[in-house]
Design an enzyme around this catalytic site. Structure first.
Site, PDB file in Angstrom:
ATOM      1  N   CYS A  79       2.791  19.304  23.707  1.00  0.00           N
ATOM      2  CA  CYS A  79       1.827  19.439  22.613  1.00  0.00           C
ATOM      3  C   CYS A  79       0.677  18.426  22.758  1.00  0.00           C
ATOM      4  CB  CYS A  79       2.546  19.333  21.270  1.00  0.00           C
ATOM      5  SG  CYS A  79       1.622  20.035  19.894  1.00  0.00           S
ATOM      6  N   HIS A 168       7.540  22.304  21.295  1.00  0.00           N
ATOM      7  CA  HIS A 168       8.338  21.085  21.092  1.00  0.00           C
ATOM      8  C   HIS A 168       9.814  21.341  21.408  1.00  0.00           C
ATOM      9  CE1 HIS A 168       5.374  18.467  18.987  1.00  0.00           C
ATOM     10  NE2 HIS A 168       4.824  19.619  18.696  1.00  0.00           N
ATOM     11  N   GLU A 170      11.965  19.174  22.081  1.00  0.00           N
ATOM     12  CA  GLU A 170      12.762  18.034  21.599  1.00  0.00           C
ATOM     13  C   GLU A 170      13.282  18.227  20.179  1.00  0.00           C
ATOM     14  OE1 GLU A 170       8.627  17.105  20.122  1.00  0.00           O
ATOM     15  OE2 GLU A 170       9.499  18.105  21.867  1.00  0.00           O
TER      16      GLU A 170
END
Length: 196
Positions: A79, A168, A170
């Site tokens: 990002c 994302h 994560e």
């Protein structure tokens, strides 16, 4: 193998948790002296690219990190991290590291309300969950660098030792992208040591 995570702003803790989950050592880069620790790869997390860019320069991290990337050290930007790596931004006059030969559109899906979740294929990895949060996408990249598209938009690329993605990973429970990056790091280390 040790991975450094840029920790000046953004979702760095989530990346650290992912790395620990797959048994990879990591530490945070917050100030210039942290760069003195040996590391094999770097993660640039999501967050606010403008703030990160400003802090990188104020903390005197920008030039040494850029040099490491230019010298081939593996780097993974998610990002905002993708924006920091991009050679060009189509809707912003700023560029940051400019090491990844792509054109990126910031906030391409709109603000927070434009956030969404999808599961889609990534070349060399398979189907994975993708969380898009105020995400950019890649408008231009070499065909051979493209790893994934969603609705016709490029959302993941790899160029040499640079991995850039719009979403994302994560914030999901899927570690596949982090495993892929760690494999890139392993290959780079192998290559470096075989040339010594």
């Amino acid at each position: 193998m040790t991975i450094a995570v840029l920790a000046v702003q953004g979702a760095f803790i989530e990346h650290e948790k992912m790395l620990k989950q797959i048994g990879v050592q990591c530490f945070e880069i917050r100030q210039r002296k942290d760069l003195e620790q040996p590391f094999d790869g770097l993660i640039l997390p999501g967050g606010e690219s403008t703030v990160q860019g400003k802090l990188l320069k104020e903390l005197e991290l920008f030039k040494p990190i850029k040099k490491k990337i230019e010298e081939g050290m593996p780097v993974f930007g998610t990002c905002a991290g993708l924006i920091l790596l991009a050679r060009q931004l189509s809707n912003d006059t700023h560029t940051y590291f400019g090491t990844l030969p792509v054109t990126v559109k910031r906030n391409a899906y709109g603000r927070q309300l434009g956030s969404f979740y999808i599961e889609s294929e990534v070349k060399g990895i398979g189907k994975i969950p993708m969380n898009f949060i105020r995400a950019p996408y890649i408008e231009q990249a070499a065909d051979e660098d493209i790893l994934a598209k969603v609705d016709g938009n490029i959302v993941a690329v790899r160029h040499d030792n640079q991995l850039g993605i719009s979403f994302h990973p994560e914030v999901t429970n899927c570690t596949k992208i982090h495993e892929y990056f760690c494999e890139m790091v392993k290959q780079y280390k192998k290559c470096v040591y075989s040339n010594v």
